[in-house]
Design a protein around this motif. Structure first.
Motif, mmCIF file in Angstrom:
data_model
loop_
_atom_site.group_PDB
_atom_site.id
_atom_site.type_symbol
_atom_site.label_atom_id
_atom_site.label_comp_id
_atom_site.label_asym_id
_atom_site.label_seq_id
_atom_site.Cartn_x
_atom_site.Cartn_y
_atom_site.Cartn_z
ATOM 1 N N ARG A 34 -37.160 0.860 23.683
ATOM 2 C CA ARG A 34 -37.976 1.746 22.850
ATOM 3 C C ARG A 34 -37.136 2.945 22.454
ATOM 4 O O ARG A 34 -36.062 3.178 23.030
ATOM 5 N N ALA A 35 -37.624 3.693 21.497
ATOM 6 C CA ALA A 35 -36.888 4.878 21.058
ATOM 7 C C ALA A 35 -36.920 5.953 22.137
ATOM 8 O O ALA A 35 -37.908 6.101 22.853
ATOM 9 N N ILE A 36 -35.836 6.686 22.253
ATOM 10 C CA ILE A 36 -35.751 7.795 23.197
ATOM 11 C C ILE A 36 -36.250 9.057 22.491
ATOM 12 O O ILE A 36 -35.748 9.409 21.420
ATOM 13 N N PRO A 37 -37.231 9.742 23.025
ATOM 14 C CA PRO A 37 -37.753 10.948 22.379
ATOM 15 C C PRO A 37 -36.658 11.987 22.159
ATOM 16 O O PRO A 37 -35.720 12.098 22.954
ATOM 17 N N PHE A 38 -36.819 12.761 21.117
ATOM 18 C CA PHE A 38 -35.810 13.745 20.748
ATOM 19 C C PHE A 38 -35.557 14.751 21.870
ATOM 20 O O PHE A 38 -34.416 15.089 22.174
ATOM 21 N N THR A 57 -37.084 7.834 29.709
ATOM 22 C CA THR A 57 -37.595 8.279 28.406
ATOM 23 C C THR A 57 -38.711 9.303 28.546
ATOM 24 O O THR A 57 -39.219 9.804 27.540
ATOM 25 N N GLY A 58 -39.138 9.588 29.762
ATOM 26 C CA GLY A 58 -40.210 10.547 29.998
ATOM 27 C C GLY A 58 -40.548 10.605 31.470
ATOM 28 O O GLY A 58 -39.831 10.054 32.309
ATOM 29 N N GLY A 59 -41.667 11.245 31.798
ATOM 30 C CA GLY A 59 -42.009 11.467 33.194
ATOM 31 C C GLY A 59 -43.085 10.581 33.751
ATOM 32 O O GLY A 59 -43.516 10.778 34.889
ATOM 33 N N GLN A 60 -43.546 9.568 32.998
ATOM 34 C CA GLN A 60 -44.651 8.737 33.459
ATOM 35 C C GLN A 60 -44.194 7.285 33.601
ATOM 36 O O GLN A 60 -43.985 6.596 32.603
ATOM 37 N N PRO A 61 -44.056 6.806 34.847
ATOM 38 C CA PRO A 61 -43.583 5.438 35.070
ATOM 39 C C PRO A 61 -44.438 4.374 34.396
ATOM 40 O O PRO A 61 -43.932 3.312 34.037
ATOM 41 N N ALA A 62 -45.725 4.642 34.215
ATOM 42 C CA ALA A 62 -46.601 3.635 33.630
ATOM 43 C C ALA A 62 -46.273 3.361 32.172
ATOM 44 O O ALA A 62 -46.524 2.267 31.666
ATOM 45 N N GLN A 63 -45.695 4.350 31.472
ATOM 46 C CA GLN A 63 -45.448 4.151 30.045
ATOM 47 C C GLN A 63 -43.999 4.411 29.634
ATOM 48 O O GLN A 63 -43.573 3.984 28.562
ATOM 49 N N ASP A 64 -43.232 5.108 30.483
ATOM 50 C CA ASP A 64 -41.840 5.398 30.143
ATOM 51 C C ASP A 64 -40.900 4.412 30.824
ATOM 52 O O ASP A 64 -41.308 3.664 31.719
ATOM 53 N N ARG A 65 -39.617 4.432 30.422
ATOM 54 C CA ARG A 65 -38.654 3.445 30.912
ATOM 55 C C ARG A 65 -37.337 4.120 31.287
ATOM 56 O O ARG A 65 -37.031 5.228 30.846
#
Length: 503
Positions: free
Chosen positions: A44-48, A10-18
């Motif tokens: 969680r929702a996947i960012p656009f 869901t993003g580039g940060q392992p601490a907050q993304d999945r």
């Protein structure tokens, strides 16, 4: 064996993304022998913009398994394998974080095909997976989807092995298969499962891959997680001793200060995958040099690190950067014999040193409230409740009535002393004598009347009978909340240092 893995997230940060998708291809050095892929419900929702990049939507993952449902499959498939990925830091850090959230320490040897490509295919205009595959003629179906990227990485991995075979093996040995090469590499570097066919071929033919070829793959594995500007030789030169170390950026500025009883081992831990945040990766990539100063003593290393952080204020040291502690907790005794703990500004009490120094009055007040609750002290006697009568805690039956004189001063003062003992030293004046930087040297840490004075070193010829002798042998450093806590905690742990107490 090698587990070639690609993730979508869901993003580039392992601490907050999945993780939203995973693909695993097991490679035996010649071909893919097993594979697995699955969408993952990230919860969680996947960012656009991620959907735009990968094509993975919330609807696609709604009925997909959560990571914990595929975790066992991932462990079993990758057991004994080298973890291979294109930019291995990214994929490995996400998997480690997902497993850490499950209470499991996922650990594998790693190999980065980006680094290996740079070594075996120099001069490419780009080493991103898409452009590299395009430039060398590898078909990539399903870009930015886990299965497509992992499949292309598997082909790339095989191509790299073939290139190393052709370029580095002597003419007489060019018939040796990539699987034979990997069998030797597995035996010498990663703890993995050797392909049975390759092992048999090696034992019957007696052929061995060239040392240069083995070294190329081993070095790729060992250096996969090093900062780009730090060489294995720099790490190998680090001392296996206690001290303080400094990370410098390209301009020579100190960006981080650390300490350890074994500098070499601690810095190796730094360079393991850091899966907490993108900033952690930026920190690692900005390291261009390492220097150090030996201390001999673990306690001195702790104290000197704290001093250097306050002096240099490195960019990546969040803790202990404060160098001024204007507030503190003080003690007085009233005419009735009750001991009062209270907070205030340090410069308003120049005649008395605080029991503990704190960053500001707000923190000092909060600290004192915590001690009042923990040791059942009186809010009024701690200047936390202004009243002519009983404090609030007495009204709700949490105070035993010291504010009204109902509890004897002797009983109340015992709890005050217990509270003070929790954040002060057991003895007022003492010297901690520990190991020095050489065999013929000792370290000294001196505390006088509850106040840290500093540390120093003496040789075997040093002789002291009075406290002043120790005091004169050290270099003075500032006392503050951090060093007080460092010394208290160190003395409460098992240590081999000698503590000489003075009355």
């Amino acid at each position: 064996m090698y587990a070639i893995i690609d993730l979508e997230t869901t993003g580039g940060q392992p601490a907050q993304d999945r993780i939203t998708e995973i693909a695993i291809y097991i490679h035996d050095g010649e071909k893919v022998v097993d594979e697995f892929s699955s969408l993952i419900n990230p919860g969680r929702a996947i960012p656009f913009f991620i959907t735009q990049l990968t094509g993975i939507t919330d609807d696609m993952v709604r009925e997909a398994p959560r990571f914990h449902e595929v975790a066992r499959k991932v462990v079993e498939m990758t057991e004994g394998c080298v973890f291979v990925a294109h930019n291995v830091r990214f994929d490995y850090s996400f998997l480690k974080k997902e497993f850490a959230d499950l209470g499991y320490n996922y650990s594998r040897k790693t190999l980065c095909t980006v680094r290996l490509s740079r070594s075996l295919m120099p001069g490419q205009p780009s080493y991103s997976l898409g452009k590299l595959c395009q430039n060398i003629g590898i078909e990539l179906n399903g870009r930015h989807r886990a299965a497509g990227d992992a499949a292309a990485t598997a082909v790339l991995f095989g191509r790299l092995l073939a290139i190393s075979q052709q370029q580095e093996a002597p003419a007489a040995a060019r018939g040796l298969s990539p699987a034979d090469t990997l069998a030797v590499v597995d035996a010498n570097a990663p703890a993995g499962r050797k392909p049975a066919a390759a092992a048999a071929a090696t034992s019957t033919t007696g052929k061995q891959p060239s040392p240069r070829k083995i070294k190329a793959v081993q070095e790729a594995i060992k250096t996969a997680l090093l900062p780009p500007n730090i060489s294995p030789e720099q790490v190998a030169a680090l001392p296996h001793e206690a001290g303080v170390y400094y990370f410098h950026d390209q301009a020579g500025e100190v960006i981080y200060v650390g300490k350890s009883i074994n500098i070499y081992k601690r810095i190796q831990q730094h360079f393991a995958v850091d899966y907490k945040s993108r900033k952690s990766l930026e920190f690692k990539n900005s390291i261009s040099d390492i220097t150090w100063e030996l201390t001999g003593s673990e306690l001195v290393a702790l104290l000197y690190e704290s001093h250097e952080i306050k002096r240099l204020k490195p960019l990546y040291n969040r803790a202990q950067r404060r160098s001024v502690f204007p507030a503190g907790i003080f003690l007085r005794t009233d005419e009735n014999g009750y001991k009062h703990l209270y907070y205030g500004r340090a410069d308003d009490h120049a005649e008395s040193h605080p029991l503990i120094a704190l960053g500001n009055q707000y923190k000092a007040k909060g600290f004192l409230f915590h001690k009042v609750a923990k040791f059942n002290l009186c809010q009024k006697l701690c200047d936390l409740y202004k009243t002519q009568g009983a404090c609030f805690d007495y009204q709700v039956h949490r105070c035993k009535g010291a504010c009204l004189g109902l509890e004897p001063a002797e009983e109340y003062n015992q709890r005050v002393e217990a509270a003070i003992e929790s954040f002060t030293y057991e003895h007022g004046s003492f010297v901690v004598i520990g190991e020095g930087r050489r065999a013929d040297e000792k370290s000294l840490v001196v505390v006088e009347n509850g106040r840290y004075l500093g540390f120093g070193y003496v040789d075997e010829s040093f002789s002291a009978r009075r406290f002043a002798d120790f005091r004169d042998a050290i270099k003075r450093f500032h006392d503050n909340k951090d060093v007080q806590q460092i010394i208290r905690q160190y003395l409460r742990t098992k240590h081999k240092d000698k503590v000489k107490v003075f009355q």
